[in-house]
Motif scaffolding. Structure first.
Motif, PDB file in Angstrom:
ATOM      1  N   PHE A   1      -1.041   6.949  -5.269  1.00 53.31           N
ATOM      2  CA  PHE A   1      -1.102   6.592  -3.852  1.00 53.31           C
ATOM      3  C   PHE A   1      -2.463   6.021  -3.500  1.00 53.31           C
ATOM      4  O   PHE A   1      -3.480   6.404  -4.069  1.00 53.31           O
ATOM      5  CB  PHE A   1      -0.776   7.810  -2.975  1.00 53.31           C
ATOM      6  CG  PHE A   1       0.673   8.163  -3.026  1.00 53.31           C
ATOM      7  CD1 PHE A   1       1.578   7.556  -2.172  1.00 53.31           C
ATOM      8  CD2 PHE A   1       1.141   9.065  -3.960  1.00 53.31           C
ATOM      9  CE1 PHE A   1       2.925   7.863  -2.240  1.00 53.31           C
ATOM     10  CE2 PHE A   1       2.487   9.384  -4.039  1.00 53.31           C
ATOM     11  CZ  PHE A   1       3.383   8.779  -3.171  1.00 53.31           C
ATOM     12  N   ASP A   2      -2.459   5.093  -2.529  1.00 54.81           N
ATOM     13  CA  ASP A   2      -3.679   4.434  -2.087  1.00 54.81           C
ATOM     14  C   ASP A   2      -4.385   5.190  -0.967  1.00 54.81           C
ATOM     15  O   ASP A   2      -5.595   5.038  -0.775  1.00 54.81           O
ATOM     16  CB  ASP A   2      -3.368   3.018  -1.591  1.00 54.81           C
ATOM     17  CG  ASP A   2      -2.742   2.172  -2.675  1.00 54.81           C
ATOM     18  OD1 ASP A   2      -3.360   2.043  -3.753  1.00 54.81           O
ATOM     19  OD2 ASP A   2      -1.633   1.647  -2.463  1.00 54.81           O
TER      20      ASP A   2
ATOM     21  N   MET B   1       0.847  -1.175   0.000  1.00 56.96           N
ATOM     22  CA  MET B   1       0.000   0.000   0.000  1.00 56.96           C
ATOM     23  C   MET B   1       0.892   1.239   0.000  1.00 56.96           C
ATOM     24  O   MET B   1       1.805   1.342   0.793  1.00 56.96           O
ATOM     25  CB  MET B   1      -0.890  -0.015   1.246  1.00 56.96           C
ATOM     26  CG  MET B   1      -1.704   1.242   1.407  1.00 56.96           C
ATOM     27  SD  MET B   1      -2.839   1.169   2.798  1.00 56.96           S
ATOM     28  CE  MET B   1      -4.346   0.910   1.913  1.00 56.96           C
ATOM     29  N   LYS B   2       0.602   2.151  -0.893  1.00 56.51           N
ATOM     30  CA  LYS B   2       1.369   3.402  -0.991  1.00 56.51           C
ATOM     31  C   LYS B   2       0.676   4.488  -0.180  1.00 56.51           C
ATOM     32  O   LYS B   2      -0.470   4.829  -0.442  1.00 56.51           O
ATOM     33  CB  LYS B   2       1.492   3.838  -2.448  1.00 56.51           C
ATOM     34  CG  LYS B   2       2.389   2.938  -3.281  1.00 56.51           C
ATOM     35  CD  LYS B   2       2.436   3.392  -4.725  1.00 56.51           C
ATOM     36  CE  LYS B   2       3.205   4.681  -4.852  1.00 56.51           C
ATOM     37  NZ  LYS B   2       3.403   5.090  -6.258  1.00 56.51           N
ATOM     38  N   LEU B   3       1.411   5.018   0.802  1.00 57.82           N
ATOM     39  CA  LEU B   3       0.873   6.039   1.683  1.00 57.82           C
ATOM     40  C   LEU B   3       1.542   7.371   1.411  1.00 57.82           C
ATOM     41  O   LEU B   3       2.769   7.459   1.355  1.00 57.82           O
ATOM     42  CB  LEU B   3       1.110   5.660   3.146  1.00 57.82           C
ATOM     43  CG  LEU B   3       0.580   4.306   3.616  1.00 57.82           C
ATOM     44  CD1 LEU B   3       1.048   4.015   5.028  1.00 57.82           C
ATOM     45  CD2 LEU B   3      -0.932   4.287   3.536  1.00 57.82           C
ATOM     46  N   LEU B   4       0.744   8.426   1.281  1.00 62.40           N
ATOM     47  CA  LEU B   4       1.258   9.784   1.144  1.00 62.40           C
ATOM     48  C   LEU B   4       0.932  10.518   2.431  1.00 62.40           C
ATOM     49  O   LEU B   4      -0.224  10.595   2.839  1.00 62.40           O
ATOM     50  CB  LEU B   4       0.612  10.499  -0.037  1.00 62.40           C
ATOM     51  CG  LEU B   4       1.061  11.940  -0.263  1.00 62.40           C
ATOM     52  CD1 LEU B   4       2.539  11.983  -0.678  1.00 62.40           C
ATOM     53  CD2 LEU B   4       0.207  12.617  -1.310  1.00 62.40           C
TER      54      LEU B   4
ATOM     55  N   HIS C   1       3.341  -0.856   9.391  1.00 61.86           N
ATOM     56  CA  HIS C   1       3.718  -2.082  10.101  1.00 61.86           C
ATOM     57  C   HIS C   1       2.589  -3.101  10.085  1.00 61.86           C
ATOM     58  O   HIS C   1       2.831  -4.298   9.899  1.00 61.86           O
ATOM     59  CB  HIS C   1       4.122  -1.776  11.541  1.00 61.86           C
ATOM     60  CG  HIS C   1       5.510  -1.244  11.671  1.00 61.86           C
ATOM     61  ND1 HIS C   1       6.639  -1.939  11.273  1.00 61.86           N
ATOM     62  CD2 HIS C   1       5.965  -0.073  12.171  1.00 61.86           C
ATOM     63  CE1 HIS C   1       7.715  -1.231  11.511  1.00 61.86           C
ATOM     64  NE2 HIS C   1       7.335  -0.080  12.046  1.00 61.86           N
ATOM     65  N   LEU C   2       1.357  -2.630  10.270  1.00 61.29           N
ATOM     66  CA  LEU C   2       0.214  -3.542  10.275  1.00 61.29           C
ATOM     67  C   LEU C   2      -0.043  -4.169   8.911  1.00 61.29           C
ATOM     68  O   LEU C   2      -0.466  -5.315   8.811  1.00 61.29           O
ATOM     69  CB  LEU C   2      -1.046  -2.802  10.735  1.00 61.29           C
ATOM     70  CG  LEU C   2      -1.097  -2.415  12.202  1.00 61.29           C
ATOM     71  CD1 LEU C   2      -2.309  -1.526  12.475  1.00 61.29           C
ATOM     72  CD2 LEU C   2      -1.142  -3.651  13.088  1.00 61.29           C
ATOM     73  N   LEU C   3       0.192  -3.404   7.858  1.00 60.71           N
ATOM     74  CA  LEU C   3      -0.095  -3.863   6.492  1.00 60.71           C
ATOM     75  C   LEU C   3       1.157  -4.299   5.757  1.00 60.71           C
ATOM     76  O   LEU C   3       1.197  -4.244   4.533  1.00 60.71           O
ATOM     77  CB  LEU C   3      -0.784  -2.737   5.710  1.00 60.71           C
ATOM     78  CG  LEU C   3      -2.087  -2.223   6.294  1.00 60.71           C
ATOM     79  CD1 LEU C   3      -2.561  -0.998   5.538  1.00 60.71           C
ATOM     80  CD2 LEU C   3      -3.146  -3.307   6.280  1.00 60.71           C
TER      81      LEU C   3
ATOM     82  N   SER D   1       5.150  -4.166  -1.099  1.00 60.11           N
ATOM     83  CA  SER D   1       4.909  -2.912  -1.825  1.00 60.11           C
ATOM     84  C   SER D   1       4.585  -1.732  -0.902  1.00 60.11           C
ATOM     85  O   SER D   1       4.228  -0.673  -1.390  1.00 60.11           O
ATOM     86  CB  SER D   1       3.770  -3.107  -2.827  1.00 60.11           C
ATOM     87  OG  SER D   1       2.578  -3.420  -2.145  1.00 60.11           O
ATOM     88  N   ASN D   2       4.672  -1.939   0.430  1.00 58.43           N
ATOM     89  CA  ASN D   2       4.418  -0.813   1.337  1.00 58.43           C
ATOM     90  C   ASN D   2       5.404   0.303   1.089  1.00 58.43           C
ATOM     91  O   ASN D   2       6.597   0.072   0.922  1.00 58.43           O
ATOM     92  CB  ASN D   2       4.527  -1.256   2.790  1.00 58.43           C
ATOM     93  CG  ASN D   2       3.196  -1.658   3.359  1.00 58.43           C
ATOM     94  OD1 ASN D   2       2.190  -1.610   2.676  1.00 58.43           O
ATOM     95  ND2 ASN D   2       3.188  -2.047   4.607  1.00 58.43           N
TER      96      ASN D   2
END
Length: 142
Positions: A105-106, A1-4, A25-27, A31-32
């Protein structure tokens, strides 16, 4: 998951970084990814460019962004989370949305600011504008 994660140097934006780190950390997957974005509205400095030069104003805004990103970078580094950074100038909410869209981004994570309800009603906030206009899910951290 891509986080912005939008970072502006405030305590709330650092809380948003901490939240994104927990989420990463949870996910945990291969691809994080966390990307920190710092945006400064340069509208008020356009007049200053005539006196000090365009490059000097750009350098000033870049240095300011790097200073604001430093605690977030340290937090992610200490937590063992990889990250990228983006430094942008322009309308803050729109630049965050544009960055999220262009980067695929997701999720967008940003801190709220503690302005009064009346000021938010009259002016709107960056968080409200991102929440209202982003195509991606948005998490606002208090």
């Amino acid at each position: 998951m891509k986080l912005l994660v939008a970072v502006d140097g405030s305590k709330n934006s650092l809380r948003a970084v901490k939240y994104a780190a927990k989420l990463a950390h949870l996910l945990r997957t291969s691809s994080n990814k966390i990307t920190l974005v710092s945006v400064h509205d340069d509208t008020g400095l356009r007049h200053a460019r005539a006196f000090v030069g365009k490059a000097e104003v750009a350098d000033y805004l870049r240095e300011l962004s790097e200073k604001e990103l430093r605690p977030a970078r340290k937090l992610l580094k200490d937590d063992g989370i990889g990250y990228d950074m983006e430094i942008r100038t322009g309308h803050v909410a729109q630049e965050i949305i544009d960055c999220a869209t262009a980067g695929g981004f997701d999720l967008i994570v940003l801190g709220s600011k503690g302005r009064g309800a009346l000021a938010d009603l009259l002016l709107g906030s960056v968080a409200q504008r991102v929440l209202a206009n982003a195509k991606q899910p948005v998490v606002i951290v208090k």
